[in-house]
Design a protein around this motif. Structure first.
Motif, PDB file in Angstrom:
ATOM      1  N   VAL A  86       0.881  -1.182   0.000  1.00  0.00           N
ATOM      2  CA  VAL A  86       0.000   0.000   0.000  1.00  0.00           C
ATOM      3  C   VAL A  86       0.910   1.222   0.000  1.00  0.00           C
ATOM      4  O   VAL A  86       1.731   1.390   0.906  1.00  0.00           O
ATOM      5  CB  VAL A  86      -0.930   0.015   1.239  1.00  0.00           C
ATOM      6  N   SER A  87       0.818   2.053  -1.035  1.00  0.00           N
ATOM      7  CA  SER A  87       1.709   3.224  -1.144  1.00  0.00           C
ATOM      8  C   SER A  87       0.880   4.495  -1.106  1.00  0.00           C
ATOM      9  O   SER A  87      -0.192   4.576  -1.721  1.00  0.00           O
ATOM     10  CB  SER A  87       2.483   3.204  -2.461  1.00  0.00           C
ATOM     11  N   LEU A  88       1.411   5.472  -0.396  1.00  0.00           N
ATOM     12  CA  LEU A  88       0.746   6.777  -0.287  1.00  0.00           C
ATOM     13  C   LEU A  88       1.693   7.824  -0.876  1.00  0.00           C
ATOM     14  O   LEU A  88       2.805   8.008  -0.376  1.00  0.00           O
ATOM     15  CB  LEU A  88       0.467   7.043   1.196  1.00  0.00           C
ATOM     16  N   VAL A  89       1.258   8.484  -1.949  1.00  0.00           N
ATOM     17  CA  VAL A  89       2.132   9.437  -2.653  1.00  0.00           C
ATOM     18  C   VAL A  89       1.712  10.856  -2.280  1.00  0.00           C
ATOM     19  O   VAL A  89       0.521  11.201  -2.377  1.00  0.00           O
ATOM     20  CB  VAL A  89       1.991   9.257  -4.187  1.00  0.00           C
ATOM     21  N   HIS A  90       2.689  11.676  -1.870  1.00  0.00           N
ATOM     22  CA  HIS A  90       2.346  13.030  -1.417  1.00  0.00           C
ATOM     23  C   HIS A  90       3.443  14.006  -1.847  1.00  0.00           C
ATOM     24  O   HIS A  90       4.629  13.702  -1.711  1.00  0.00           O
ATOM     25  CB  HIS A  90       2.209  13.011   0.112  1.00  0.00           C
ATOM     26  N   PRO A  91       3.067  15.207  -2.330  1.00  0.00           N
ATOM     27  CA  PRO A  91       4.099  16.113  -2.864  1.00  0.00           C
ATOM     28  C   PRO A  91       4.925  16.832  -1.792  1.00  0.00           C
ATOM     29  O   PRO A  91       5.988  17.339  -2.089  1.00  0.00           O
ATOM     30  CB  PRO A  91       3.281  17.133  -3.661  1.00  0.00           C
ATOM     31  N   LYS A  92       4.438  16.862  -0.537  1.00  0.00           N
ATOM     32  CA  LYS A  92       5.181  17.588   0.506  1.00  0.00           C
ATOM     33  C   LYS A  92       6.081  16.633   1.281  1.00  0.00           C
ATOM     34  O   LYS A  92       6.031  15.425   1.085  1.00  0.00           O
ATOM     35  CB  LYS A  92       4.188  18.248   1.465  1.00  0.00           C
ATOM     36  N   ASP A  93       6.892  17.207   2.238  1.00  0.00           N
ATOM     37  CA  ASP A  93       7.791  16.323   2.989  1.00  0.00           C
ATOM     38  C   ASP A  93       7.131  15.742   4.234  1.00  0.00           C
ATOM     39  O   ASP A  93       7.753  15.004   4.984  1.00  0.00           O
ATOM     40  CB  ASP A  93       9.107  17.052   3.340  1.00  0.00           C
ATOM     41  N   HIS A  94       5.858  16.084   4.495  1.00  0.00           N
ATOM     42  CA  HIS A  94       5.142  15.451   5.601  1.00  0.00           C
ATOM     43  C   HIS A  94       3.671  15.268   5.221  1.00  0.00           C
ATOM     44  O   HIS A  94       3.128  16.046   4.430  1.00  0.00           O
ATOM     45  CB  HIS A  94       5.269  16.269   6.887  1.00  0.00           C
ATOM     46  N   ILE A  95       3.068  14.232   5.811  1.00  0.00           N
ATOM     47  CA  ILE A  95       1.658  13.971   5.493  1.00  0.00           C
ATOM     48  C   ILE A  95       0.770  14.850   6.377  1.00  0.00           C
ATOM     49  O   ILE A  95       1.272  15.556   7.253  1.00  0.00           O
ATOM     50  CB  ILE A  95       1.315  12.473   5.680  1.00  0.00           C
ATOM     51  N   LEU A  96      -0.505  14.811   6.173  1.00  0.00           N
ATOM     52  CA  LEU A  96      -1.504  15.540   6.957  1.00  0.00           C
ATOM     53  C   LEU A  96      -1.121  16.998   7.207  1.00  0.00           C
ATOM     54  O   LEU A  96      -0.907  17.406   8.364  1.00  0.00           O
ATOM     55  CB  LEU A  96      -1.723  14.824   8.305  1.00  0.00           C
ATOM     56  N   PRO A  97      -1.032  17.817   6.171  1.00  0.00           N
ATOM     57  CA  PRO A  97      -0.635  19.213   6.371  1.00  0.00           C
ATOM     58  C   PRO A  97      -1.595  19.981   7.286  1.00  0.00           C
ATOM     59  O   PRO A  97      -1.227  21.019   7.822  1.00  0.00           O
ATOM     60  CB  PRO A  97      -0.655  19.797   4.951  1.00  0.00           C
ATOM     61  N   GLU A  98      -2.808  19.422   7.515  1.00  0.00           N
ATOM     62  CA  GLU A  98      -3.814  20.138   8.322  1.00  0.00           C
ATOM     63  C   GLU A  98      -3.533  20.047   9.818  1.00  0.00           C
ATOM     64  O   GLU A  98      -4.088  20.810  10.597  1.00  0.00           O
ATOM     65  CB  GLU A  98      -5.222  19.552   8.074  1.00  0.00           C
ATOM     66  N   VAL A  99      -2.670  19.093  10.276  1.00  0.00           N
ATOM     67  CA  VAL A  99      -2.464  18.944  11.730  1.00  0.00           C
ATOM     68  C   VAL A  99      -1.044  19.370  12.109  1.00  0.00           C
ATOM     69  O   VAL A  99      -0.193  19.591  11.239  1.00  0.00           O
ATOM     70  CB  VAL A  99      -2.725  17.485  12.211  1.00  0.00           C
ATOM     71  N   ALA A 100      -0.792  19.471  13.428  1.00  0.00           N
ATOM     72  CA  ALA A 100       0.528  19.892  13.915  1.00  0.00           C
ATOM     73  C   ALA A 100       1.603  18.910  13.450  1.00  0.00           C
ATOM     74  O   ALA A 100       1.332  17.704  13.352  1.00  0.00           O
ATOM     75  CB  ALA A 100       0.503  19.946  15.432  1.00  0.00           C
ATOM     76  N   PRO A 101       2.837  19.402  13.180  1.00  0.00           N
ATOM     77  CA  PRO A 101       3.889  18.516  12.678  1.00  0.00           C
ATOM     78  C   PRO A 101       4.155  17.308  13.585  1.00  0.00           C
ATOM     79  O   PRO A 101       4.419  16.216  13.092  1.00  0.00           O
ATOM     80  CB  PRO A 101       5.118  19.427  12.614  1.00  0.00           C
ATOM     81  N   THR A 102       4.024  17.469  14.933  1.00  0.00           N
ATOM     82  CA  THR A 102       4.298  16.322  15.815  1.00  0.00           C
ATOM     83  C   THR A 102       3.277  15.211  15.581  1.00  0.00           C
ATOM     84  O   THR A 102       3.624  14.025  15.560  1.00  0.00           O
ATOM     85  CB  THR A 102       4.233  16.750  17.295  1.00  0.00           C
ATOM     86  N   LEU A 103       2.018  15.615  15.373  1.00  0.00           N
ATOM     87  CA  LEU A 103       0.978  14.605  15.136  1.00  0.00           C
ATOM     88  C   LEU A 103       1.171  13.953  13.765  1.00  0.00           C
ATOM     89  O   LEU A 103       1.003  12.739  13.614  1.00  0.00           O
ATOM     90  CB  LEU A 103      -0.401  15.246  15.190  1.00  0.00           C
ATOM     91  N   ALA A 104       1.530  14.791  12.783  1.00  0.00           N
ATOM     92  CA  ALA A 104       1.744  14.251  11.439  1.00  0.00           C
ATOM     93  C   ALA A 104       2.904  13.249  11.470  1.00  0.00           C
ATOM     94  O   ALA A 104       2.856  12.199  10.826  1.00  0.00           O
ATOM     95  CB  ALA A 104       2.046  15.387  10.467  1.00  0.00           C
ATOM     96  N   GLU A 105       3.933  13.549  12.256  1.00  0.00           N
ATOM     97  CA  GLU A 105       5.090  12.668  12.365  1.00  0.00           C
ATOM     98  C   GLU A 105       4.690  11.351  13.037  1.00  0.00           C
ATOM     99  O   GLU A 105       5.105  10.277  12.615  1.00  0.00           O
ATOM    100  CB  GLU A 105       6.190  13.402  13.170  1.00  0.00           C
ATOM    101  N   PHE A 106       3.850  11.469  14.074  1.00  0.00           N
ATOM    102  CA  PHE A 106       3.362  10.271  14.754  1.00  0.00           C
ATOM    103  C   PHE A 106       2.606   9.396  13.759  1.00  0.00           C
ATOM    104  O   PHE A 106       2.821   8.182  13.668  1.00  0.00           O
ATOM    105  CB  PHE A 106       2.434  10.677  15.915  1.00  0.00           C
ATOM    106  N   ALA A 107       1.722  10.062  12.990  1.00  0.00           N
ATOM    107  CA  ALA A 107       0.918   9.320  12.009  1.00  0.00           C
ATOM    108  C   ALA A 107       1.836   8.619  11.006  1.00  0.00           C
ATOM    109  O   ALA A 107       1.625   7.459  10.648  1.00  0.00           O
ATOM    110  CB  ALA A 107      -0.035  10.270  11.295  1.00  0.00           C
ATOM    111  N   ARG A 108       2.886   9.326  10.553  1.00  0.00           N
ATOM    112  CA  ARG A 108       3.804   8.744   9.564  1.00  0.00           C
ATOM    113  C   ARG A 108       4.446   7.455  10.102  1.00  0.00           C
ATOM    114  O   ARG A 108       4.432   6.418   9.451  1.00  0.00           O
ATOM    115  CB  ARG A 108       4.892   9.756   9.197  1.00  0.00           C
TER     116      ARG A 108
END
Ligand SMILES: Cc1cc2nc3c(=O)[nH]c(=O)nc-3n(C[C@H](O)[C@H](O)[C@H](O)COP(=O)(O)OP(=O)(O)OC[C@H]3O[C@@H](n4cnc5c(N)ncnc54)[C@H](O)[C@@H]3O)c2cc1C
Length: 707
Positions: free
Chosen positions: A201-223
């Motif tokens: 399962v691959s998730l392709v995203h143009p930015k360097d972190h996923i979920l741009p709508e949430v705080a970077p710490t949460l996005a990092e946790f999700a990653r």
């Protein structure tokens, strides 16, 4: 006193909340509310990923509007147009006609639409993720991919079936990737031909972190959690094209996968597109109280509107949370207008964000707190359970979720009619559309572009191009009708778009539709009678010669696509060969004109009503001619040109410099090739004493096979 008539267009978060609040404030005697929605239900988008991942039943995320809004007139009709000057809506009357209805106030809450056309090939090969049908189709497709992987003997094909690509890692991309991953990996134990490790399962995203709508710490946790669950995150990368094989990335890599979900790309709803009101980036600009500028009785809410939030003076976000609040506040403002009181600007402080990432994990940002993991997941489920519009849906979803905790996900495959579908396909230059020897599965008609037909003389012989196909050509019919593998390969020369009918649909159409049957039968005769089969010696003779030795230079200067019809017909009359080339931008080949095209143009003109024919000869050629004619390049062999002319029943072809440079350099004519062949054949007979026209043993064998 007659009741004020309020017409609401849409049945999503904004429209439903508006109608509910207004009904709570004004009785039916004071106000008639009519809600027009394209479907008879409201879709609860946050649960679409759960539908696709089979963790809830399909009906749990859709609530019938008339059961939610018992005192509102609900109509399942698409509004086609709003006549602002007459204060009327124009809608489908369900009998193929249009009806008009007067309103005192109209509320436009028709949301936005998904737009896959922003990436070539996505429309043809990817699932959108916006409406209920998308989630249901995706779920059926995922299960069918697992079934096909179980049956696949070829490990590469199995891997293709088990590879899932999600484009865009915003909320919906992350949620659907998590759900697909959970569904497929948790189901591998019921299959014998593949294991968890085979699933990609691959998730392709143009930015360097996923979920741009949430705080970077949460996005990092999700990653981290998603990677641990086996999802491959491909960051800083864009999808540039989608094909039947998978997704091409901007770094040149090709991600192979039989399932593509595109969660990016939105388009303005057609109703809004044609509405003559101020807009910004396709959204209707409103005043602070959500009325449309310049129209005191027109309101716009939700994703289709651009409403400045008085809380922070920023444009409202396009989320369900905002749409719902706008619905409520707009209804209160309308009540104020009817009572002659001043309205209030829209103002809302967002409550936070919640995102499920699969595997009983989520990330949440609520009331300034950040939570992640199982607790966040529990919160996510509780909040959405509470937010569901009716108690019956809450019970249904709670039951489904409890079921999902205790039992495996449902793998039933319901959509048996999918086998009879008509679909579209997109291919990049160089992609194989079909391969010689593969079983026939679809009948294809070329909608756009050019493709080449390749044939190999034996198992270890290289494939060679024998003809070129263009718009309107079709293939796959002979193999399907004769129930045998393909005898030729087809490869895209340019970008190719196809209409495709599955074998089941093709058999039904060919069996029951006599004119199509006849057309296909004739095509089989023509195709199976190709040059290399009829004249086995033609291939070596023509292949040895460069195409340039048959090239006729361009007669005079080419026509331009904006040359008038009058001038073009005059030039054609004056041309000795009766064949002209038409160029477009940068002098590249755009079209061709000969007497056959003239007849077709006359046929088109004949259907124009007589009163509209004035000034016809001054109209541009491009209004009547088909662009992108069949052509060959200087690199093609004369055999390819001859095969193409024979297959299409045409007497000449434009020749361009190369596939990358469509500058016309001349044309090639049937007579010249025939002359050459006759001379060669005659001298071969003189030399060898045998007729070169006689088919070889191999040629006869092939003819028997194809016939
Ligand atoms: C997969 C996904 C997940 C999401 N998750 C969240 C989330 O977790 N939290 C959140 O806050 N937001 C979420 N959103 C965003 C949220 O769903 C939208 O912002 C919200 O639906 C917008 O509401 P709306 O009323 O403006 O439009 P919609 O809900 O899109 O409703 C518009 C309705 O109008 C109908 N319509 C359109 N044109 C016509 C016409 N001409 N005539 C009649 N009817 C018409 C459509 O059929 C549709 O039913 C998600 C969106 C998606 C796609």
């Amino acid at each position: 006193m007659t009741a004020t008539r309020v017409v609401v267009v849409g049945g999503g978060f904004a429209a439903v909340q508006f109608a509910k609040t207004l009904r709570g404030k004004l009785s039916p005697a004071e106000c008639e509310i009519l809600l027009f929605n394209a479907e008879n239900h409201m879709v609860f988008h946050p649960l679409l990923a759960d539908v696709a991942g089979a963790s809830i039943n399909v009906d749990a995320a859709a609530t019938p509007l008339r059961q939610m809004l018992p005192k509102v007139g609900c109509r399942t009709d698409r509004v086609q147009r709003i006549d602002l000057a007459a204060s009327e809506i124009v809608f489908d009357d369900g009998r193929g006609g249009l009806s008009r209805l007067h309103y005192d106030h109209v509320v436009i809450a028709c949301g936005a639409e998904s737009n896959l056309s922003i990436i070539p090939g996505m429309t043809e090969h990817a699932f959108a993720f916006k409406v209920m049908r998308d989630a249901i189709d995706l779920r059926q497709h995922i299960v069918s991919q697992m079934e096909q992987a179980e049956a696949a003997n070829d490990p590469q094909r199995r891997r293709w079936h088990l590879s899932f690509i999600i484009v865009g890692a915003g909320f919906s991309g992350v949620e659907v990737a998590g759900e697909i991953n959970e569904l497929v990996r948790s189901s591998t134990r019921f299959y014998h031909n593949f294991r968890k490790e085979d699933v990609v399962v691959s998730l392709v995203h143009p930015k360097d972190h996923i979920l741009p709508e949430v705080a970077p710490t949460l996005a990092e946790f999700a990653r981290k959690k998603m990677e641990k669950a086996g999802i491959t995150l491909i960051l800083n990368t864009r999808a540039v094209a989608a094909t039947h094989e998978g997704v091409e990335l901007n770094d040149g890599r090709m991600l192979i996968g039989g399932t593509i979900v595109c969660t990016i790309g939105t388009a303005t709803a057609p109703l809004v597109q044609y509405l003559d009101v101020p807009k910004e980036r396709g959204r209707i600009l409103t005043q602070p109280d959500m009325r449309v500028q310049g129209h005191a009785n027109v309101w716009a809410l939700g994703d289709c509107a651009l409403i400045i939030n008085a809380h922070d003076n920023k444009p409202s976000l396009t989320t369900g949370q905002f749409a719902e609040r706008q619905g409520r506040q707009a209804a209160l403002n309308l009540v104020r207008v009817l009572k002659g009181q001043p309205t209030r600007p829209f103002s809302f402080k967002a409550l936070g964000e919640l995102c499920s990432i699969g595997g009983y994990q989520a990330v949440a940002e609520m009331f300034g707190m950040r939570i992640s993991g199982f607790l966040a997941w529990f919160l996510w489920r509780s909040v959405y359970l509470f937010k569901l519009p009716t108690w019956s849906r809450r019970f249904k979803v709670a039951l489904d979720w409890t079921w999902d905790l205790l039992f495996p996900r449902d793998l039933s495959f319901l959509n048996s009619d999918r086998a009879k579908k008509f679909t579209h396909a997109y291919y990049r230059p160089g992609d194989f559309i079909q391969r010689q020897g593969d079983p026939a599965r679809v009948f294809s008609v070329m909608e756009e572009g050019q493709a080449e037909v390749l044939v190999s003389d034996g198992p270890n012989e290289p494939e060679k191009v024998v003809a070129v196909l263009g718009k309107g050509d079709f293939f796959g019919n002979a193999a399907l009708m004769e129930n045998r593998p393909h005898q030729t390969s087809i490869r895209a020369r340019t970008v190719v778009r196809l209409h495709q009918a599955s074998s089941a649909l093709f058999s039904e159409m060919a069996g029951s539709f006599a004119p199509l049957r006849e057309l296909l039968a004739n095509a089989v005769i023509r195709n199976s009678d190709e040059l290399w089969r009829r004249l086995p010696l033609a291939k070596p003779l023509l292949d040895r010669e460069p195409l340039v030795s048959f090239l006729d230079p361009l007669a005079g200067s080419p026509l331009r696509k904006d040359t008038t019809l009058g001038d073009a017909t005059k030039c054609l009359g004056e041309s000795s060969a009766g064949q002209l080339i038409v160029v477009g931008e940068n002098n590249r080949l755009w079209g061709k004109l000969d007497r056959k095209d003239l007849y077709q143009m006359v046929a088109r003109i004949a259907v124009i009503p007589p009163d509209k024919r004035e000034g016809l000869t001054q109209r541009k050629l491009s209004d009547f001619l088909q662009p992108n004619p069949l052509c060959v390049t200087l690199q093609d062999s004369p055999f390819v040109a001859a095969g193409t002319m024979l297959q299409h029943g045409i007497a000449w072809l434009p020749v361009v410099r190369s596939l990358d440079d469509a500058e016309p350099v001349g044309c090639i004519r049937e007579e010249k090739i025939v002359d050459f062949m006759l001379n060669k054949v005659a001298s071969a007979k003189d030399d060898a004493g045998t007729s070169a026209l006689a088919p070889t043993e191999q040629g006869l064998k092939r003819r028997a096979e194809s016939g």
